[in-house]
Structures are given as structure tokens and as C-alpha cells.
Design an enzyme around this catalytic site. Structure first.
Site, PDB file in Angstrom:
ATOM      1  N   HIS A 214      52.664 -19.790  16.292  1.00 34.82           N
ATOM      2  CA  HIS A 214      52.657 -20.857  17.289  1.00 34.82           C
ATOM      3  C   HIS A 214      54.048 -20.962  17.919  1.00 34.82           C
ATOM      4  O   HIS A 214      55.008 -20.342  17.452  1.00 34.82           O
ATOM      5  CB  HIS A 214      52.258 -22.200  16.652  1.00 34.82           C
ATOM      6  CG  HIS A 214      53.141 -22.625  15.543  1.00 34.82           C
ATOM      7  ND1 HIS A 214      52.780 -22.551  14.220  1.00 34.82           N
ATOM      8  CD2 HIS A 214      54.404 -23.109  15.556  1.00 34.82           C
ATOM      9  CE1 HIS A 214      53.772 -22.986  13.472  1.00 34.82           C
ATOM     10  NE2 HIS A 214      54.774 -23.321  14.255  1.00 34.82           N
TER      11      HIS A 214
HETATM   12  C1  T46 Z   1      57.178 -24.194  12.344  1.00 35.12           C
HETATM   13  C2  T46 Z   1      57.170 -23.312  11.154  1.00 35.12           C
HETATM   14  C3  T46 Z   1      58.508 -22.683  10.886  1.00 35.12           C
HETATM   15  C4  T46 Z   1      52.513 -32.043   8.701  1.00 35.12           C
HETATM   16  O1  T46 Z   1      51.638 -32.872   8.414  1.00 35.12           O
HETATM   17  N1  T46 Z   1      53.805 -32.443   8.908  1.00 35.12           N
HETATM   18  C5  T46 Z   1      54.801 -31.561   9.194  1.00 35.12           C
HETATM   19  O2  T46 Z   1      55.957 -31.979   9.387  1.00 35.12           O
HETATM   20  C6  T46 Z   1      54.476 -30.169   9.304  1.00 35.12           C
HETATM   21  C7  T46 Z   1      55.560 -29.154   9.638  1.00 35.12           C
HETATM   22  C8  T46 Z   1      53.188 -29.772   9.082  1.00 35.12           C
HETATM   23  N2  T46 Z   1      52.219 -30.696   8.778  1.00 35.12           N
HETATM   24  C9  T46 Z   1      50.847 -30.246   8.501  1.00 35.12           C
HETATM   25  C10 T46 Z   1      50.136 -29.601   9.677  1.00 35.12           C
HETATM   26  C11 T46 Z   1      49.179 -28.630   8.982  1.00 35.12           C
HETATM   27  O3  T46 Z   1      47.995 -29.334   8.625  1.00 35.12           O
HETATM   28  O4  T46 Z   1      50.907 -29.234   7.487  1.00 35.12           O
HETATM   29  C12 T46 Z   1      49.909 -28.252   7.701  1.00 35.12           C
HETATM   30  C13 T46 Z   1      50.519 -26.861   7.757  1.00 35.12           C
HETATM   31  O5  T46 Z   1      51.293 -26.752   8.973  1.00 35.12           O
HETATM   32  P1  T46 Z   1      51.388 -25.388   9.791  1.00 35.12           P
HETATM   33  O6  T46 Z   1      50.141 -24.616   9.656  1.00 35.12           O
HETATM   34  O7  T46 Z   1      51.846 -25.716  11.184  1.00 35.12           O
HETATM   35  O8  T46 Z   1      52.545 -24.638   8.988  1.00 35.12           O
HETATM   36  P2  T46 Z   1      53.322 -23.305   9.407  1.00 35.12           P
HETATM   37  O9  T46 Z   1      54.012 -22.834   8.186  1.00 35.12           O
HETATM   38  O10 T46 Z   1      52.447 -22.355  10.120  1.00 35.12           O
HETATM   39  O11 T46 Z   1      54.423 -23.803  10.481  1.00 35.12           O
HETATM   40  C14 T46 Z   1      55.475 -24.668  10.072  1.00 35.12           C
HETATM   41  C15 T46 Z   1      55.665 -25.782  11.102  1.00 35.12           C
HETATM   42  O12 T46 Z   1      54.412 -26.461  11.309  1.00 35.12           O
HETATM   43  C16 T46 Z   1      56.158 -25.257  12.421  1.00 35.12           C
HETATM   44  O13 T46 Z   1      56.618 -26.332  13.213  1.00 35.12           O
HETATM   45  O14 T46 Z   1      57.875 -23.941  13.295  1.00 35.12           O
HETATM   46  O15 T46 Z   1      56.692 -23.940   9.950  1.00 35.12           O
END
Ligand code: T46
Length: 136
Positions: free
Chosen positions: A50
Site C-alpha cells: 500500500h
Molecule cells: C505501513 C507499514 C510499514 C491499526 O488498527 N492501527 C494502526 O496503527 C495500524 C498501523 C494498523 N492497524 C490495523 C489495520 C489492520 O487491520 O492493523 C491491521 C494490520 O495493518 P496492515 O495490514 O496495514 O499492516 P501492514 O504491516 O501491511 O502495514 C503497516 C502499516 O499499516 C502501514 O501504515 O506503512 O506497516
């Protein structure tokens, strides 16, 4: 790469170990509003895929290592993070993918904004559509 750069923090080392201080708006180029960390990622798992519209972040691998692929419409790079005194700054409209998490890796992220799902672009075609205007 545009909107991406490595930041070297202080590593204060003595016979008692290492200490790395990180001060908001001093060691990183924004005010920190949120901190999160990613750990326990199994071998072969990839995360990210993303971009953000407004968010600025610094990624720091506190233990073991992880690779970060960053992309924009014109450029692509892979950075291995394996030193807790080094951070990868990623600004708006940079696509990111995290992979090759090694055992025990802990990825700490310092973020400029509170969590908002509206700030994410999670579809690569939509990302390109919005990003090309900014990278002309
Ligand atoms: C990024 C990379 C480096 C929350 O509820 N609060 C938060 O602050 C974050 C970061 C995530 N979430 C929830 C949203 C999803 O349901 O945690 C779950 C996993 O998030 P995501 O799939 O977006 O995780 P990554 O590892 O793909 O990405 C993360 C960050 O979301 C993103 O901003 O830049 O790490």
C-alpha cells in the site's frame, strides 16, 4: 529515491551496551503521533502493499532484519534494515512492501499521524493513477 531516505541515529555505545535516542522533529523530520511495531512474522510472509496519501513514517528494525521494497511510478528500490540505529524514512505516495522478515525480527514504526484507513491506497492501479500526477 524520491520521498525515501535512510536516517542514521546516534548509537551511544559503552561497556554497558548501546543506547539510541530518537527525538521528535530533531532526529526525524516530523512530530511523532503514533508508534507501532510488527513482530512474529513467519518466514515467507509479505506485508504492506500500500501507499499513504499524507503519512510520513520512519521504519526501524530493532532486531534481526527485514527488507523493504519501495516504489513510485518511476523508481524502485529494496532496502535491508538490520541495524537499530538506522531508520528508513518513507513519505507520502510511496508504495511499500515488507518481506524477508528473519526470525525474531521486530519492526518499529514512528508515524506522523493517528491511524486512519482513509489515508491508505491499497490497490496498486489506484495508487499509480493518483501518484503519476505527483511524480510528473
Ligand atoms: C505501513 C507499514 C510499514 C491499526 O488498527 N492501527 C494502526 O496503527 C495500524 C498501523 C494498523 N492497524 C490495523 C489495520 C489492520 O487491520 O492493523 C491491521 C494490520 O495493518 P496492515 O495490514 O496495514 O499492516 P501492514 O504491516 O501491511 O502495514 C503497516 C502499516 O499499516 C502501514 O501504515 O506503512 O506497516
Amino acid at each position: 529515491m524520491y520521498n525515501c531516505s535512510l536516517i542514521k541515529f546516534k548509537d551511544i555505545a559503552d561497556k554497558y551496551g548501546h543506547l539510541t535516542p530518537i527525538e521528535s522533529k530533531i532526529d526525524i523530520p516530523f512530530e511523532i503521533k503514533r508508534i507501532y511495531y510488527i513482530k512474529g512474522v513467519e518466514q515467507g510472509v509479505k506485508r504492506g502493499f500500500h501507499s499513504h496519501r499524507k503519512l510520513h513514517q520512519v521504519l526501524i528494525c530493532l532486531n534481526s532484519s527485514v527488507k523493504i521494497r519501495t516504489k513510485n511510478p518511476n523508481e524502485e528500490a529494496v532496502t535491508e534494515l538490520n541495524d537499530p540505529s538506522v531508520g528508513l524514512y518513507i513519505g507520502p505516495y510511496v508504495w511499500r512492501e515488507m518481506f524477508d522478515f528473519t526470525e525474531g525480527s521486530v519492526l518499529l514504526v514512528l508515524a506522523s499521524e493517528y491511524y486512519s484507513e482513509d489515508d491508505y491506497i491499497r490497490n496498486y492501479d489506484f495508487y499509480l493513477e493518483e501518484a503519476v500526477k505527483r511524480y510528473k
